[in-house]
Design an enzyme around this catalytic site. Sequence first.
Site, short mmCIF file in Angstrom:
data_model
loop_
_atom_site.label_atom_id
_atom_site.label_comp_id
_atom_site.label_asym_id
_atom_site.label_seq_id
_atom_site.Cartn_x
_atom_site.Cartn_y
_atom_site.Cartn_z
CB ALA A 246 -0.95 -0.03 1.17
CG ASP A 340 0.53 32.11 0.93
OD1 ASP A 340 -0.07 33.01 1.66
OD2 ASP A 340 1.50 32.65 0.38
CD GLU A 367 -0.87 2.35 4.31
OE1 GLU A 367 0.00 1.62 4.19
OE2 GLU A 367 -1.96 1.80 4.12
CB THR A 369 3.83 9.02 11.63
OG1 THR A 369 5.02 8.55 12.20
CG2 THR A 369 2.53 8.75 12.14
C1 LIG Z 1 -7.77 8.86 7.89
C2 LIG Z 1 -7.03 7.81 8.61
C3 LIG Z 1 -7.09 6.41 7.79
C4 LIG Z 1 -6.65 5.56 8.29
N1 LIG Z 1 -6.97 4.13 7.83
C5 LIG Z 1 -6.27 2.95 8.37
C6 LIG Z 1 -6.51 1.73 8.04
O1 LIG Z 1 -7.32 1.62 6.94
N2 LIG Z 1 -6.04 0.70 8.73
C7 LIG Z 1 -5.48 0.72 9.80
O2 LIG Z 1 -4.88 -0.18 10.47
N3 LIG Z 1 -5.02 2.04 10.17
C8 LIG Z 1 -5.47 3.09 9.58
N4 LIG Z 1 -5.06 4.36 9.98
C9 LIG Z 1 -4.23 4.52 11.26
C10 LIG Z 1 -2.65 5.08 10.94
O3 LIG Z 1 -2.00 4.17 10.06
C11 LIG Z 1 -2.24 5.56 12.21
O4 LIG Z 1 -2.82 6.79 12.53
C12 LIG Z 1 -0.73 5.83 12.31
O5 LIG Z 1 0.02 4.54 11.81
C13 LIG Z 1 -0.25 6.59 13.58
O6 LIG Z 1 -0.68 5.92 14.62
P1 LIG Z 1 -1.47 6.79 15.75
O7 LIG Z 1 -2.24 7.79 15.24
O8 LIG Z 1 -2.01 5.95 16.88
O9 LIG Z 1 -0.51 7.74 16.25
P2 LIG Z 1 0.76 7.23 17.37
O10 LIG Z 1 1.30 5.92 17.03
O11 LIG Z 1 0.28 7.50 18.84
O12 LIG Z 1 2.10 8.55 16.96
C14 LIG Z 1 1.96 10.00 17.68
C15 LIG Z 1 3.23 10.71 17.43
O13 LIG Z 1 4.18 9.80 17.94
C16 LIG Z 1 5.14 9.92 16.94
N5 LIG Z 1 6.04 8.79 17.21
C17 LIG Z 1 5.69 7.34 17.30
N6 LIG Z 1 6.90 6.85 17.33
C18 LIG Z 1 7.75 7.59 17.79
C19 LIG Z 1 9.38 7.34 18.12
N7 LIG Z 1 9.68 6.37 18.49
N8 LIG Z 1 9.94 8.46 18.02
C20 LIG Z 1 9.67 9.69 17.98
N9 LIG Z 1 8.20 10.07 17.71
C21 LIG Z 1 7.25 8.78 17.48
C22 LIG Z 1 4.27 9.62 15.84
O14 LIG Z 1 5.12 9.92 14.25
C23 LIG Z 1 3.18 10.63 15.85
O15 LIG Z 1 3.70 11.86 15.23
C24 LIG Z 1 -5.51 5.67 9.30
C25 LIG Z 1 -5.36 6.79 10.07
C26 LIG Z 1 -5.88 7.77 9.59
C27 LIG Z 1 -5.86 9.54 10.13
#
Ligand SMILES: Cc1cc2nc3c(=O)[nH]c(=O)nc-3n(C[C@H](O)[C@H](O)[C@H](O)COP(=O)(O)OP(=O)(O)OC[C@H]3O[C@@H](n4cnc5c(N)ncnc54)[C@H](O)[C@@H]3O)c2cc1C
Length: 387
Positions: A246, A340, A367, A369
């Site tokens: 993906a 902008d 997929e 961050t």
């Molecule tokens: C619109 C949308 C559609 C999605 N669709 C799917 C889907 O179909 N299936 C699915 O399974 N998931 C899906 N997701 C989930 C997506 O993959 C997650 O949101 C993403 O992996 C981040 O996880 P989290 O939101 O829990 O953030 P977190 O994991 O809590 O991260 C929060 C912050 O911490 C940072 N961070 C994490 N680890 C570290 C580190 N070691 N050091 C420094 N910074 C760090 C991250 O970069 C981020 O800025 C979707 C998300 C969105 C917004």
Amino acid sequence: MALNPSDLYDIRSLLTEEERMIQDSVARFVDEKVIPIIGDAFDQARFPKELVPEIAAMGLLGSSLPEKYGCAGLNAVSYGLICQELERGDSGIRSFVSVQSSLCMYPIYAYGTEEQRQKWLPGMARGELIGCFGLTEPHGGSDPANMKTHAKRDGDDWVINGAKMWITNGNLADVAIVWAQTEDGIQGFLVEKGMKGFAAQEVHRKMSLRASVTSGLFFDNVRVPEANRLPNVKGLKGPLGCLTQARYGITWGPIGAAIACLTEATEYSKTRILFGRPLAANQAVQIKLAEMARRITLAQLLSLQLGRLKDAGNMQPAQVSLAKWNNCRMALDIAREARDILGGAGITTEYCPIRHALNLESVITYEGTETVHQLVIGRELTGINAF
Ligand SMILES: Cc1cc2nc3c(=O)[nH]c(=O)nc-3n(C[C@H](O)[C@H](O)[C@H](O)COP(=O)(O)OP(=O)(O)OC[C@H]3O[C@@H](n4cnc5c(N)ncnc54)[C@H](O)[C@@H]3O)c2cc1C
């Protein structure tokens, strides 16, 4: 001869005739069917489901899978071009196709039994059956190894408990690929709509990917037969293998969004008269447009080479990470800059940049961050896992 502003390096000349035809037909579909309705769909937070039959008829669902399952059997570069053109319309439409193709049809094909393939893939290719992919959980998507959802063997069945969050297509789906901890490591299960104890709840108040369905999935003692387990993979490499597919497509998608924003900003700046001359006559504006074109060109070359590596069977996950990071960041910066250039007009969905900018906030997050992909490359360079 003037250069094509969307393809300054004539990257199209590196495509095969078939790849060019595919790109052109998807581009036509996006111009005629997606762009006229997508601003309203985004405003109304509505996934335009009426487009699915035509998307399916064009062979865009599971396009890389074999014809034997009703799919188009296209190469990776063609899949990338499909993603690029769809996301020129909207990231939500591209997300629908990515999830259906790479996150649902791919694992059924790669990890499933022949019965599972026959049962699901032809209907999914026709768009009659929709899938979603449940990996992320409410407590943190970046660390999927810390998964709480679990499946316990009980006679001929498995019993699943837990929750998934942010699941694209969740409320639309006939089948969810659900990843769960078992005594034998993480495994994938096909959880079908209507199974007792399985519920999907749509996420509202989203300011991003509004033309896409995003849901939470809940599993309360959901009983799933052994025949619905994906038997050919165990461990995190199962979901990560799908994500690599993906993410590869996602490296191409934002190029389309960025091209749409550059095109809109260029046209607008040529016709907006300020201080007695077109906005585009100012050096500051031309430098911004030139910078956009430079970054788009680099992203195009990156994704095309990634696609050629994939088609040759040589693509590595860290290469995907670099392109996903680069191209999402490129497109998000361009969408904001284009917004902008449009001034106040840029904050309405009459024009595409704000919609693309808001969408790309999701694309740069899901997929993996941006930070996660940077750490993947850091690990590749140093051999040290800094997660
Ligand atoms: C619109 C949308 C559609 C999605 N669709 C799917 C889907 O179909 N299936 C699915 O399974 N998931 C899906 N997701 C989930 C997506 O993959 C997650 O949101 C993403 O992996 C981040 O996880 P989290 O939101 O829990 O953030 P977190 O994991 O809590 O991260 C929060 C912050 O911490 C940072 N961070 C994490 N680890 C570290 C580190 N070691 N050091 C420094 N910074 C760090 C991250 O970069 C981020 O800025 C979707 C998300 C969105 C917004």
